[in-house]
Design a protein around this motif. Structure first.
Motif, PDB file in Angstrom:
ATOM      1  N   LEU A  64      43.053 -14.131   5.777  1.00 48.44           N
ATOM      2  CA  LEU A  64      41.913 -14.945   5.381  1.00 48.44           C
ATOM      3  C   LEU A  64      42.212 -16.412   5.578  1.00 48.44           C
ATOM      4  O   LEU A  64      43.322 -16.867   5.308  1.00 48.44           O
ATOM      5  CB  LEU A  64      41.590 -14.725   3.897  1.00 48.44           C
ATOM      6  N   ASP A  65      41.213 -17.142   6.045  1.00 46.94           N
ATOM      7  CA  ASP A  65      41.257 -18.598   5.999  1.00 46.94           C
ATOM      8  C   ASP A  65      40.681 -18.973   4.646  1.00 46.94           C
ATOM      9  O   ASP A  65      39.603 -18.488   4.273  1.00 46.94           O
ATOM     10  CB  ASP A  65      40.413 -19.203   7.123  1.00 46.94           C
ATOM     11  N   ILE A  66      41.396 -19.797   3.890  1.00 52.81           N
ATOM     12  CA  ILE A  66      40.914 -20.222   2.577  1.00 52.81           C
ATOM     13  C   ILE A  66      41.017 -21.734   2.459  1.00 52.81           C
ATOM     14  O   ILE A  66      41.840 -22.369   3.112  1.00 52.81           O
ATOM     15  CB  ILE A  66      41.684 -19.550   1.412  1.00 52.81           C
ATOM     16  N   SER A  67      40.149 -22.295   1.632  1.00 53.87           N
ATOM     17  CA  SER A  67      40.141 -23.740   1.437  1.00 53.87           C
ATOM     18  C   SER A  67      39.406 -24.067   0.145  1.00 53.87           C
ATOM     19  O   SER A  67      38.622 -23.258  -0.354  1.00 53.87           O
ATOM     20  CB  SER A  67      39.432 -24.425   2.611  1.00 53.87           C
ATOM     21  N   ASN A  68      39.662 -25.253  -0.378  1.00 53.44           N
ATOM     22  CA  ASN A  68      38.872 -25.736  -1.507  1.00 53.44           C
ATOM     23  C   ASN A  68      37.752 -26.649  -1.018  1.00 53.44           C
ATOM     24  O   ASN A  68      37.056 -27.262  -1.811  1.00 53.44           O
ATOM     25  CB  ASN A  68      39.744 -26.427  -2.556  1.00 53.44           C
ATOM     26  N   GLU A  69      37.569 -26.711   0.290  1.00 49.43           N
ATOM     27  CA  GLU A  69      36.487 -27.466   0.919  1.00 49.43           C
ATOM     28  C   GLU A  69      35.642 -26.501   1.755  1.00 49.43           C
ATOM     29  O   GLU A  69      36.184 -25.584   2.372  1.00 49.43           O
ATOM     30  CB  GLU A  69      37.044 -28.558   1.836  1.00 49.43           C
TER      31      GLU A  69
END
Length: 116
Positions: free
Chosen positions: A51-56
Motif C-alpha cells: 500500500l501507498d500511505i500518506s497523511n496527505e
C-alpha cells in the motif's frame, strides 16, 4: 510524503506490517482489532499487499478517519474508521497501535491509502 508499506499474512492467518526500521517487539507489528479485516478487504484473497500511505491526500487514495486517540491504560494507539471503499459502504472500525505514530510522527486526522 507517500510511503510504500508491505503487509503480509502468516500461516496462522495473522497480518503484519513489514517495517525493518522498527526496533520494538515484532508482535507490535501485528495488524489486529479491525486492521486485519481492513487488509482482508483490500488484498482480494492474497497473502501480501503493498500500500501507498500518506497523511496527505493523493489520487486515487481512499482514507481512514481518526475517531479518537486510544487510552494509554488500554494500549494507547488510535481508533480509525473506514466508511467506504471503492464506492461501497464498509463501516469498519480499525485500531492502530503506536507503530502508526512511529510511521507518521503523529496520529493523523486522516490516513490516505491506495494499492501500490
Amino acid at each position: 510524503m507517500i510511503r510504500n508499506l508491505r503487509f503480509y499474512k502468516t500461516d496462522k492467518a495473522e497480518w503484519f506490517v513489514d517495517l525493518p526500521e522498527w526496533d520494538g517487539d515484532t508482535e507490535d507489528l501485528q495488524m489486529i482489532q479491525g486492521a486485519d479485516e481492513w487488509l482482508d478487504l483490500l488484498c482480494n484473497g492474497a497473502d501480501e499487499i503493498k500500500l501507498d500511505i500518506s497523511n496527505e491526500p493523493f489520487e486515487p487514495a481512499s482514507f481512514l478517519t481518526l475517531i479518537r486517540l486510544g487510552e494509554e491504560n488500554l494500549g494507547g494507539g488510535a481508533n480509525y474508521f473506514l466508511e467506504t471503499y471503492q464506492n461501497k459502504k464498509v463501516d469498519l472500525k480499525i485500531w492502530l497501535c503506536e507503530v502508526a505514530h512511529f510511521t507518521f510522527g503523529e496520529y493523523p486526522q486522516r490516513i490516505y491509502f491506495a494499492k501500490a
